[in-house]
Design a protein around this motif. Structure first.
Motif, mmCIF file in Angstrom:
data_model
loop_
_atom_site.group_PDB
_atom_site.id
_atom_site.type_symbol
_atom_site.label_atom_id
_atom_site.label_comp_id
_atom_site.label_asym_id
_atom_site.label_seq_id
_atom_site.Cartn_x
_atom_site.Cartn_y
_atom_site.Cartn_z
ATOM 1 N N ASN A 251 -4.017 20.125 72.203
ATOM 2 C CA ASN A 251 -4.983 20.589 71.661
ATOM 3 C C ASN A 251 -5.777 21.657 72.427
ATOM 4 O OD1 ASN A 251 -4.958 17.673 71.069
ATOM 5 N ND2 ASN A 251 -6.408 18.259 69.381
ATOM 6 N N ALA A 252 -5.870 23.004 71.745
ATOM 7 C CA ALA A 252 -6.779 23.998 72.443
ATOM 8 C C ALA A 252 -8.082 23.810 72.030
ATOM 9 C CB ALA A 252 -6.421 25.188 71.576
ATOM 10 N N VAL A 253 -8.907 23.975 73.130
ATOM 11 C CA VAL A 253 -10.477 23.611 73.072
ATOM 12 C C VAL A 253 -11.456 24.755 73.856
ATOM 13 C CG1 VAL A 253 -9.887 20.975 73.342
ATOM 14 C CG2 VAL A 253 -10.222 22.250 75.356
ATOM 15 N N GLY A 254 -12.489 24.630 73.387
ATOM 16 C CA GLY A 254 -13.558 25.401 74.099
ATOM 17 C C GLY A 254 -14.218 24.675 75.186
ATOM 18 N N GLY A 255 -14.700 25.214 76.210
ATOM 19 C CA GLY A 255 -15.222 24.284 77.541
ATOM 20 C C GLY A 255 -16.691 24.535 77.230
ATOM 21 N N LEU B 32 -16.444 28.535 64.482
ATOM 22 C CA LEU B 32 -16.731 28.145 65.840
ATOM 23 C C LEU B 32 -18.068 27.834 65.729
ATOM 24 C CD1 LEU B 32 -14.721 30.786 68.004
ATOM 25 C CD2 LEU B 32 -14.428 28.316 67.795
ATOM 26 N N GLU B 33 -18.700 27.125 66.874
ATOM 27 C CA GLU B 33 -19.946 26.497 66.741
ATOM 28 C C GLU B 33 -21.059 27.689 66.977
ATOM 29 O OE1 GLU B 33 -17.588 25.504 68.669
ATOM 30 O OE2 GLU B 33 -16.840 23.990 67.210
ATOM 31 N N THR B 34 -22.441 27.235 66.513
ATOM 32 C CA THR B 34 -23.395 28.377 67.156
ATOM 33 C C THR B 34 -23.916 27.891 68.476
ATOM 34 O OG1 THR B 34 -25.124 26.569 66.536
ATOM 35 C CG2 THR B 34 -24.398 28.148 64.654
ATOM 36 N N VAL C 285 -9.524 27.260 76.174
ATOM 37 C CA VAL C 285 -9.086 28.764 75.722
ATOM 38 C C VAL C 285 -10.116 29.407 75.724
ATOM 39 C CG1 VAL C 285 -6.754 27.896 74.456
ATOM 40 C CG2 VAL C 285 -8.907 27.893 73.260
ATOM 41 N N ASN C 286 -11.239 28.944 75.776
ATOM 42 C CA ASN C 286 -12.461 29.920 75.867
ATOM 43 C C ASN C 286 -13.690 29.202 76.263
ATOM 44 O OD1 ASN C 286 -12.184 28.513 73.033
ATOM 45 N ND2 ASN C 286 -14.353 28.947 73.066
ATOM 46 N N ARG C 287 -14.679 29.744 76.885
ATOM 47 C CA ARG C 287 -15.997 29.030 77.173
ATOM 48 C C ARG C 287 -16.848 28.964 75.608
ATOM 49 N NH1 ARG C 287 -17.454 25.854 80.349
ATOM 50 N NH2 ARG C 287 -19.646 26.464 80.806
HETATM 51 N N1 HPA Z 1 -15.032 25.171 69.228
HETATM 52 C C1 HPA Z 1 -14.138 24.386 68.616
HETATM 53 N N2 HPA Z 1 -12.746 24.343 68.559
HETATM 54 C C2 HPA Z 1 -12.087 25.217 69.607
HETATM 55 C C3 HPA Z 1 -12.838 26.009 70.264
HETATM 56 C C4 HPA Z 1 -14.154 26.015 70.403
HETATM 57 O O1 HPA Z 1 -15.045 26.988 71.089
HETATM 58 N N3 HPA Z 1 -11.986 26.768 71.146
HETATM 59 C C5 HPA Z 1 -10.570 26.202 70.594
HETATM 60 N N4 HPA Z 1 -10.812 25.469 69.607
#
Ligand code: HPA
Length: 257
Positions: free
Chosen positions: A93-97, A174-176, A216-218
């Protein structure tokens, strides 16, 4: 499922997320198209041969990478893996930190989940109610798989963090910044859109399941400026190469033992 007096035959599957569209651990020996009761279209699962044994690969966003997180048919995907005899599932899973230290390029082995998604078909139990339908989900990720993944990341000499709370949002936007501050207050360390209901469905079918997340991103408001797709793509490209190395080690550790 094996009966209790038979040893478990381990059959490994990997569910690939954004950026990981092919496993690439060995030659492809079969492309399965699995029909399920949950989708009109069959689910595509690719089987590769490695020195340690065969590994199944399911591209979560569909064969042509076209399904947004809220449109993925999670039941069909997990059901197809069960049909093919999968016993262990590693989800990428790619995620935001969110929390400090969750910086782009870092691998995370989360141990907890908070589910903020909604409107997804989230259970196989659609018939009459039974107490057996209340699966235990205290620890959503399988300990043995997490241990093997941690050992594999060490072998690959990559930056990682063991433990953390994964928050699953609905997407596809993406989220606020305020939403991310709320997730942080809730205790989330990372945020993604595809971990649920996948993990719970795997548990319902008795599959051992763990998540290997790549930051993959903050997350929104936690870094400098807006989040750009170009920045995410650059991290994904590099990170996916590392994930392949980790998966290579992990499949050897699991299948050869
Ligand atoms: N938010 C939600 N899902 C994501 C993000 C994020 O910043 N980056 C990668 N998947």
């Amino acid at each position: 499922m094996p009966t209790s007096n038979q040893p478990e035959v381990l059959r490994l599957a990997v569910i690939g997320g954004s950026g990981l569209y092919r496993l690439g651990l060995g030659p492809v020996i079969a492309t399965h198209q699995i029909a399920t009761p949950w989708a009109a279209q069959p689910v595509c699962v690719i089987e590769e041969q490695t020195a340690a044994g065969n590994v199944l690969f399911l591209p979560r966003h569909g064969e042509h990478h076209t399904l947004a997180p809220h449109r993925i048919n999670y039941r069909a995907n997990v059901g197809a893996l069960q049909t093919l005899g999968a016993t262990h599932v590693i989800a990428i899973n790619a995620v935001g930190g969110i929390s400090p230290g969750m910086i782009p390029g870092r691998l995370v082995l989360p141990d907890q989940v908070i589910d903020y998604s909604y409107g997804r078909d989230h259970t196989f139990f659609t018939e009459q109610h039974s107490l057996a339908h209340h699966i235990d989900f205290t620890n959503p990720f399988d300990l043995l798989l997490r241990e093997r993944l941690a050992a594999s990341i060490k072998l690959a000499r990559m930056e990682y963090r063991i433990g953390g709370v994964y928050g699953c949002t609905q997407g596809p936007r993406l989220e606020t910044a305020a939403e991310i501050r709320r997730l942080y207050r809730d205790g989330c360390d990372i945020v993604g859109m595809t971990g649920m209901p996948e993990a719970a469905l795997a548990r319902e079918l008795g599959l051992r399941y763990a998540m290997l997340a790549l930051v993959v991103n903050r997350a929104a408001g936690m870094g400098v400026g807006d989040i750009t797709l170009d920045d995410i793509k650059a991290v994904l490209q590099q990170g996916v190469d590392g994930i392949r190395v980790v998966l290579g080690h992990c499949s050897t550790l699991l299948l050869a033992s």
